[in-house]
Motif scaffolding. Structure first.
Motif, mmCIF file in Angstrom:
data_model
loop_
_atom_site.group_PDB
_atom_site.id
_atom_site.type_symbol
_atom_site.label_atom_id
_atom_site.label_comp_id
_atom_site.label_asym_id
_atom_site.label_seq_id
_atom_site.Cartn_x
_atom_site.Cartn_y
_atom_site.Cartn_z
ATOM 1 N N GLN A 1 0.872 -1.188 0.000
ATOM 2 C CA GLN A 1 0.000 0.000 0.000
ATOM 3 C C GLN A 1 0.905 1.232 0.000
ATOM 4 O O GLN A 1 1.180 1.829 1.045
ATOM 5 C CB GLN A 1 -0.916 -0.020 1.239
ATOM 6 N N TYR A 2 1.374 1.590 -1.189
ATOM 7 C CA TYR A 2 2.468 2.546 -1.265
ATOM 8 C C TYR A 2 2.089 3.984 -0.892
ATOM 9 O O TYR A 2 2.913 4.727 -0.372
ATOM 10 C CB TYR A 2 3.097 2.485 -2.654
ATOM 11 N N LYS A 3 0.850 4.375 -1.142
ATOM 12 C CA LYS A 3 0.420 5.722 -0.737
ATOM 13 C C LYS A 3 0.444 5.840 0.783
ATOM 14 O O LYS A 3 0.923 6.825 1.342
ATOM 15 C CB LYS A 3 -0.978 6.025 -1.275
ATOM 16 N N SER A 4 -0.078 4.814 1.469
ATOM 17 C CA SER A 4 -0.068 4.798 2.939
ATOM 18 C C SER A 4 1.364 4.755 3.461
ATOM 19 O O SER A 4 1.693 5.377 4.475
ATOM 20 C CB SER A 4 -0.848 3.593 3.468
ATOM 21 N N PHE A 5 2.209 4.021 2.752
ATOM 22 C CA PHE A 5 3.610 3.910 3.154
ATOM 23 C C PHE A 5 4.278 5.281 3.145
ATOM 24 O O PHE A 5 4.951 5.667 4.101
ATOM 25 C CB PHE A 5 4.357 2.960 2.222
ATOM 26 N N PHE A 6 4.103 6.034 2.053
ATOM 27 C CA PHE A 6 4.740 7.351 1.968
ATOM 28 C C PHE A 6 4.199 8.314 3.018
ATOM 29 O O PHE A 6 4.926 9.172 3.520
ATOM 30 C CB PHE A 6 4.550 7.929 0.558
ATOM 31 N N SER A 7 2.926 8.170 3.364
ATOM 32 C CA SER A 7 2.333 9.000 4.410
ATOM 33 C C SER A 7 2.993 8.716 5.759
ATOM 34 O O SER A 7 3.368 9.636 6.487
ATOM 35 C CB SER A 7 0.824 8.728 4.492
ATOM 36 N N VAL B 1 6.608 -1.045 -16.776
ATOM 37 C CA VAL B 1 5.475 -0.323 -16.211
ATOM 38 C C VAL B 1 5.651 1.150 -16.555
ATOM 39 O O VAL B 1 6.789 1.643 -16.671
ATOM 40 C CB VAL B 1 5.409 -0.525 -14.677
ATOM 41 N N THR B 2 4.562 1.859 -16.753
ATOM 42 C CA THR B 2 4.679 3.280 -17.081
ATOM 43 C C THR B 2 5.080 4.072 -15.850
ATOM 44 O O THR B 2 4.733 3.707 -14.719
ATOM 45 C CB THR B 2 3.352 3.847 -17.631
ATOM 46 N N VAL B 3 5.801 5.146 -16.060
ATOM 47 C CA VAL B 3 6.216 6.022 -14.958
ATOM 48 C C VAL B 3 4.973 6.616 -14.291
ATOM 49 O O VAL B 3 4.923 6.775 -13.069
ATOM 50 C CB VAL B 3 7.142 7.141 -15.476
ATOM 51 N N GLU B 4 3.961 6.918 -15.100
ATOM 52 C CA GLU B 4 2.723 7.493 -14.562
ATOM 53 C C GLU B 4 2.025 6.518 -13.610
ATOM 54 O O GLU B 4 1.539 6.913 -12.546
ATOM 55 C CB GLU B 4 1.769 7.859 -15.707
ATOM 56 N N ALA B 5 2.005 5.228 -13.974
ATOM 57 C CA ALA B 5 1.368 4.224 -13.112
ATOM 58 C C ALA B 5 2.097 4.115 -11.771
ATOM 59 O O ALA B 5 1.477 3.996 -10.711
ATOM 60 C CB ALA B 5 1.353 2.874 -13.819
ATOM 61 N N ALA C 1 3.935 6.521 -10.373
ATOM 62 C CA ALA C 1 3.681 7.770 -9.652
ATOM 63 C C ALA C 1 2.314 7.727 -8.971
ATOM 64 O O ALA C 1 2.174 8.129 -7.809
ATOM 65 C CB ALA C 1 3.766 8.963 -10.601
ATOM 66 N N ASN C 2 1.307 7.209 -9.664
ATOM 67 C CA ASN C 2 -0.041 7.097 -9.089
ATOM 68 C C ASN C 2 -0.057 6.138 -7.902
ATOM 69 O O ASN C 2 -0.740 6.377 -6.907
ATOM 70 C CB ASN C 2 -1.043 6.628 -10.153
ATOM 71 N N PHE D 1 2.297 5.560 -5.814
ATOM 72 C CA PHE D 1 2.951 6.163 -4.652
ATOM 73 C C PHE D 1 2.309 7.493 -4.240
ATOM 74 O O PHE D 1 2.687 8.071 -3.226
ATOM 75 C CB PHE D 1 4.438 6.382 -4.933
ATOM 76 N N GLY D 2 1.385 7.974 -5.044
ATOM 77 C CA GLY D 2 0.718 9.231 -4.706
ATOM 78 C C GLY D 2 1.613 10.442 -4.860
ATOM 79 O O GLY D 2 1.514 11.405 -4.088
ATOM 80 N N VAL D 3 2.527 10.398 -5.854
ATOM 81 C CA VAL D 3 3.440 11.522 -6.103
ATOM 82 C C VAL D 3 3.371 11.884 -7.589
ATOM 83 O O VAL D 3 2.683 11.234 -8.370
ATOM 84 C CB VAL D 3 4.891 11.156 -5.707
ATOM 85 N N THR D 4 4.107 12.907 -7.966
ATOM 86 C CA THR D 4 4.075 13.356 -9.363
ATOM 87 C C THR D 4 5.020 12.518 -10.226
ATOM 88 O O THR D 4 5.959 11.879 -9.721
ATOM 89 C CB THR D 4 4.499 14.830 -9.474
ATOM 90 N N VAL D 5 4.785 12.556 -11.541
ATOM 91 C CA VAL D 5 5.639 11.846 -12.494
ATOM 92 C C VAL D 5 7.063 12.392 -12.437
ATOM 93 O O VAL D 5 8.043 11.635 -12.482
ATOM 94 C CB VAL D 5 5.066 11.970 -13.921
#
Length: 386
Positions: free
Chosen positions: A264-270, A311-315, A317-318, A320-324
């Motif tokens: 759960q990478y978004k939660s991880f970065f938080s 994998v796309t850079v955009e995918a 980034a999404n 991890f909840g960060v920008t490309v």
């Protein structure tokens, strides 16, 4: 952590306060309280040398009368201790002589006179026969080493303790030494060995003189995350009952560990941001802050990329909840440093992984070492011929 604070060795608690007092991220209001606590402790324990040092570096305000009073009390106490030693040597037995010398050693430790404390501990050791008691003297030395962050003293003391244990020694002291050695390894950036030693001590921890159990679990989880593979992390940390009973009390740590394992990478970065602040304010981890942050990011990016051939850079980034742009810059640095095995197709906006072949890498390493050995033999043969 408050409920176990009274069990921590007082000087090590003082060392933490001094570290925080000189840290830029601590608010001025908190520093006022810390300064009052430090001043009170230093004066009440007659730590004249430390008082002079802190005043010269403008941490505390200098008061000559206070310093003179401390010196007078120190001289009076040393005189009393010398009289007790003389009396024990003349009228009492060997154990009483040892106890009198130990009392003088502990006094020098209390007032923060490192050189005299080490000298007196050597004298006390010369009058100590039992392995357990000699081991206790090493623990006093180790505590001083961590107070002054004297890693040479700590290393020598750990080696000395291990030699003592070859003569005997109980399990309780051996388990304590594991935690001391783990803290030394962590403080000197040997996170793999630190993790192994911390994990070996989770069910036998009694080293409250160094830090509370909460702090011990915090160190165990952090060192394990950057040292263990995913399977070992699950077995030894994520599912460990000793860790599960405490981890919820430590801010961000449970979310940090579980979100990494559950991808759960978004939660991880938080949670990562909160853990980073905790590490900054830790006396033993602060100097390794940038290295640790880099290693953690290597672990999480590698884990994400293991699931894909491309994998796309955009995918990413999404995920991890960060920008490309952020991901592009981050990965570029890690790829250039050889930390990540992938390449970026900037035109297509795609990441292509190129996992290293372990057997091929071993073959290449063997060839390289073989060439090096042949070169050494040729140089040696020339010298012999001459």
């Amino acid at each position: 952590m408050e409920d176990q604070q009274q069990q921590q060795q007082p000087h090590l608690h003082l060392a933490n306060q001094l570290f925080l007092l000189q840290h830029s991220d601590i608010a001025d209001i908190e520093k006022v309280t810390l300064r009052d606590d430090v001043t009170s402790y230093v004066i009440s324990n007659d730590m004249a040398l430390l008082y002079e040092s802190l005043c010269s570096s403008a941490v505390l305000e200098f008061d000559e009368k206070v310093l003179d009073a401390m010196r007078v009390r120190i001289d009076e106490e040393v005189k009393k201790l010398d009289e007790k030693i003389a009396d024990a040597e003349e009228n009492l037995g060997e154990s009483e002589v040892r106890e009198a010398h130990l009392a003088k050693s502990l006094f020098y430790i209390r007032i923060g006179d490192k050189d005299k404390a080490l000298e007196q501990l050597k004298v006390t050791e010369g009058k100590t026969v039992a392995v357990g008691q000699r081991m206790d003297l090493v623990f006093y030395t180790l505590q001083m080493g961590f107070f002054y962050m004297d890693f040479d003293l700590i290393s020598k003391s750990i080696d000395k303790a291990k030699k003592l244990f070859e003569e005997g020694g109980d399990w309780e002291r051996k388990n304590r030494l594991k935690v001391y050695e783990a803290l030394y390894c962590m403080s000197t950036r040997n996170f793999k060995k630190a993790a192994d030693l911390f994990l070996d001590s989770t069910s036998t921890f009694t080293t409250y003189d160094l830090f509370p159990y909460d702090t011990f679990i915090f160190y165990t989880v952090l060192t394990s995350i950057i040292s263990l593979d995913r399977v070992s992390l699950k077995q030894k940390v994520v599912d460990a009952p000793e860790i599960l009973t405490v981890i919820g009390k430590i801010p961000y740590l449970s979310e940090f560990m579980n979100s990494l394992y559950d991808c759960q990478y978004k939660s991880f970065f938080s949670a990562f941001a909160g853990i980073a602040e905790h590490i900054k304010l830790d006396r033993y981890l602060n100097s390794h802050f940038r290295y640790f942050m880099r290693e953690i990011r290597t672990v999480v990016y590698s884990q994400f990329l293991e699931s894909y051939k491309s994998v796309t850079v955009e995918a990413m980034a999404n995920a991890f909840g960060v920008t490309v742009d952020f991901i592009d810059l981050e990965l570029s640095r890690f790829i250039a440093a050889g930390k990540l095995h992938c390449k970026i197709d900037k035109v297509a906006g795609v990441l292509e992984t190129n996992r290293p072949d372990a057997k091929n890498a071993l073959y290449q390493a063997t060839i390289k070492q073989g060439d090096f050995l042949l070169n050494r033999i040729q140089k040696l043969s020339r010298v012999i011929d001459l």
